[in-house]
Design an enzyme around this catalytic site. Sequence first.
Site, PDB file in Angstrom:
ATOM      1  N   GLY A  14      -4.153  -6.380   0.514  1.00  0.00           N
ATOM      2  CA  GLY A  14      -4.972  -5.450   1.303  1.00  0.00           C
ATOM      3  C   GLY A  14      -5.841  -4.596   0.399  1.00  0.00           C
ATOM      4  O   GLY A  14      -5.365  -4.090  -0.608  1.00  0.00           O
ATOM      5  N   ARG A  75      -5.692 -13.234   0.412  1.00  0.00           N
ATOM      6  CA  ARG A  75      -4.272 -13.568   0.449  1.00  0.00           C
ATOM      7  C   ARG A  75      -4.208 -15.050   0.107  1.00  0.00           C
ATOM      8  O   ARG A  75      -4.978 -15.844   0.637  1.00  0.00           O
ATOM      9  CB  ARG A  75      -3.687 -13.248   1.823  1.00  0.00           C
ATOM     10  N   ASP A 106       2.522  -4.179  -2.732  1.00  0.00           N
ATOM     11  CA  ASP A 106       3.862  -4.732  -2.917  1.00  0.00           C
ATOM     12  C   ASP A 106       3.856  -6.264  -3.080  1.00  0.00           C
ATOM     13  O   ASP A 106       4.471  -6.804  -4.004  1.00  0.00           O
ATOM     14  CB  ASP A 106       4.653  -4.327  -1.664  1.00  0.00           C
ATOM     15  N   THR A 129      -2.866   0.544  -2.775  1.00  0.00           N
ATOM     16  CA  THR A 129      -2.525   0.326  -1.365  1.00  0.00           C
ATOM     17  C   THR A 129      -2.583   1.645  -0.608  1.00  0.00           C
ATOM     18  O   THR A 129      -2.102   2.667  -1.118  1.00  0.00           O
ATOM     19  CB  THR A 129      -1.120  -0.299  -1.197  1.00  0.00           C
ATOM     20  N   ASP A 131      -0.897   2.286   1.862  1.00  0.00           N
ATOM     21  CA  ASP A 131       0.420   2.533   2.475  1.00  0.00           C
ATOM     22  C   ASP A 131       1.312   3.491   1.673  1.00  0.00           C
ATOM     23  O   ASP A 131       2.277   4.020   2.210  1.00  0.00           O
ATOM     24  CB  ASP A 131       1.181   1.211   2.655  1.00  0.00           C
ATOM     25  N   ASP A 133       3.560   2.774  -0.413  1.00  0.00           N
ATOM     26  CA  ASP A 133       4.946   2.319  -0.267  1.00  0.00           C
ATOM     27  C   ASP A 133       5.543   1.724  -1.541  1.00  0.00           C
ATOM     28  O   ASP A 133       6.539   1.006  -1.464  1.00  0.00           O
ATOM     29  CB  ASP A 133       5.047   1.301   0.888  1.00  0.00           C
ATOM     30  N   ARG A 158      -8.446  15.065  19.089  1.00  0.00           N
ATOM     31  CA  ARG A 158      -7.880  16.341  19.580  1.00  0.00           C
ATOM     32  C   ARG A 158      -8.862  17.028  20.545  1.00  0.00           C
ATOM     33  O   ARG A 158      -8.460  17.565  21.566  1.00  0.00           O
ATOM     34  CB  ARG A 158      -7.587  17.250  18.382  1.00  0.00           C
ATOM     35  N   ARG A 175       2.161  -0.383   7.261  1.00  0.00           N
ATOM     36  CA  ARG A 175       3.071  -1.534   7.273  1.00  0.00           C
ATOM     37  C   ARG A 175       4.454  -1.038   7.678  1.00  0.00           C
ATOM     38  O   ARG A 175       4.611  -0.538   8.774  1.00  0.00           O
ATOM     39  CB  ARG A 175       3.083  -2.240   5.911  1.00  0.00           C
ATOM     40  N   HIS A 256      -8.761  -0.757  11.083  1.00  0.00           N
ATOM     41  CA  HIS A 256      -9.312  -0.971   9.744  1.00  0.00           C
ATOM     42  C   HIS A 256     -10.240   0.131   9.245  1.00  0.00           C
ATOM     43  O   HIS A 256     -10.590   0.141   8.068  1.00  0.00           O
ATOM     44  CB  HIS A 256      -9.996  -2.336   9.674  1.00  0.00           C
TER      45      HIS A 256
HETATM   46  P1  ADP Z   1      -0.262  -6.619  -0.735  1.00  0.00           P
HETATM   47  O1  ADP Z   1      -0.436  -6.783  -2.202  1.00  0.00           O
HETATM   48  O2  ADP Z   1      -1.316  -5.741  -0.134  1.00  0.00           O
HETATM   49  O3  ADP Z   1       1.145  -6.197  -0.366  1.00  0.00           O
HETATM   50  P2  ADP Z   1       0.252  -9.353   0.321  1.00  0.00           P
HETATM   51  O4  ADP Z   1       1.674  -9.090   0.677  1.00  0.00           O
HETATM   52  O5  ADP Z   1      -0.590 -10.063   1.300  1.00  0.00           O
HETATM   53  O6  ADP Z   1      -0.566  -8.038  -0.040  1.00  0.00           O
HETATM   54  O7  ADP Z   1       0.255 -10.187  -1.056  1.00  0.00           O
HETATM   55  C1  ADP Z   1      -0.951 -10.577  -1.664  1.00  0.00           C
HETATM   56  C2  ADP Z   1      -0.804 -11.903  -2.335  1.00  0.00           C
HETATM   57  O8  ADP Z   1       0.177 -11.829  -3.377  1.00  0.00           O
HETATM   58  C3  ADP Z   1      -0.316 -13.034  -1.456  1.00  0.00           C
HETATM   59  O9  ADP Z   1      -1.346 -13.606  -0.686  1.00  0.00           O
HETATM   60  C4  ADP Z   1       0.204 -14.034  -2.491  1.00  0.00           C
HETATM   61  O10 ADP Z   1      -0.856 -14.733  -3.096  1.00  0.00           O
HETATM   62  C5  ADP Z   1       0.824 -13.095  -3.516  1.00  0.00           C
HETATM   63  N1  ADP Z   1       2.262 -12.960  -3.263  1.00  0.00           N
HETATM   64  C6  ADP Z   1       2.891 -12.108  -2.427  1.00  0.00           C
HETATM   65  N2  ADP Z   1       4.238 -12.287  -2.441  1.00  0.00           N
HETATM   66  C7  ADP Z   1       4.463 -13.304  -3.314  1.00  0.00           C
HETATM   67  C8  ADP Z   1       5.631 -14.005  -3.775  1.00  0.00           C
HETATM   68  N3  ADP Z   1       6.838 -13.665  -3.338  1.00  0.00           N
HETATM   69  N4  ADP Z   1       5.459 -14.994  -4.672  1.00  0.00           N
HETATM   70  C9  ADP Z   1       4.247 -15.328  -5.138  1.00  0.00           C
HETATM   71  N5  ADP Z   1       3.116 -14.728  -4.741  1.00  0.00           N
HETATM   72  C10 ADP Z   1       3.205 -13.731  -3.849  1.00  0.00           C
END
Ligand code: ADP
Length: 326
Positions: A14, A75, A106, A129, A131, A133, A158, A175, A256
């Site tokens: 994101g 992604r 994350d 991010t 978030d 988080d 408001r 999230r 968004h």
């Molecule tokens: P964010 O970084 O905002 O949390 P995502 O969770 O969509 O976003 O993760 C972004 C990208 O990181 C994913 O599309 C993937 O390419 C990679 N990724 C996320 N988790 C894993 C994982 N467990 N193993 C390998 N690549 C990962």
Amino acid sequence: MANIKCVGILTSGGDAPGMNAAIRAVTRAAIYNGLEVKGIYRGYQGLLTDEITPFKTNNVSNIIQQGGTILKTARCAEFREPEGRQKAYETIQKEGIDALVVIGGDGSLSGARIFAQEYNFPIVGVPGTIDNDLYGTDITIGYDTALNTIIEAVDKIRDTATSHERLFFIEVMGRDAGFLALNGAIASGAEAAIIPEIWTEVDQLEELIEQGFRKTKNSSIVLVAESDVTGGAMGMADRVKKKYPQYDVRVTILGHVQRGGSPSATDRILASRMGAAAIDALMEDQRNVMIGIQNDAIVYVPFSKAIKNDKPINRDLLNLLHTLSI
Ligand code: ADP
């Protein structure tokens, strides 16, 4: 420094306001320290498709004030598989990249952690991010700007809520984390926040709302964190409407709009500090760490800690919201 001559940068997952300021800082700090820089487009996808460009100082001119990310983000499902990561490693070797700086949330840092372990490759993460988080850092890049966007929107809602004497449920992002909802509620003077970490039942919510209606207030605003746990603003509104049909309930999902916009001063400074710190970390032979900030000082947080631990919500803030919403 362990033979690092060329650093690759990517933004993944994101997008968040301030990512550009981070890209600028990583690029300039690397060049300042005599390193080469390569910009990798569309997150991990760019490592699979070899969408990579050498970056000079002017590639990052005039971007500190821009939202989004000039490197684009994506992604990438393939990177989750060993074959995808193998392809990424081949590109890295071909391009002569010796270390990576990954700016993302994350998921992006989880991917970085796996890749770094599999190929014994130096990676430093920068938490980008809205978030907020990630564990081990007081704040993440984009969070402050998103919070400011939220309060601006809530202030406007408001006005109409008060004119019509309505109860508004406003859904914010996050999230599975309630930081935006809780701090957004405090900053906008909302009556309550529904967050996944601390579940508020409808009855308790009614108590809060009635407190608000009873006094001088003739409208109520509740911020709801998007999440399967809370059921989002729609879910919450449906439950309340069923049980308390006397309320004139409305829902707004901010969506968004929370991701966009020019980064706040706080985010620009944070991103500049963290981006430069990522290069410092690589120069100090650090690897598999996320740059964090704690009590205004830069810290290195091992990926394993940053990703795996749930960042706690400060209960005092929830109590404060309760106290101030009477
Ligand atoms: P964010 O970084 O905002 O949390 P995502 O969770 O969509 O976003 O993760 C972004 C990208 O990181 C994913 O599309 C993937 O390419 C990679 N990724 C996320 N988790 C894993 C994982 N467990 N193993 C390998 N690549 C990962």
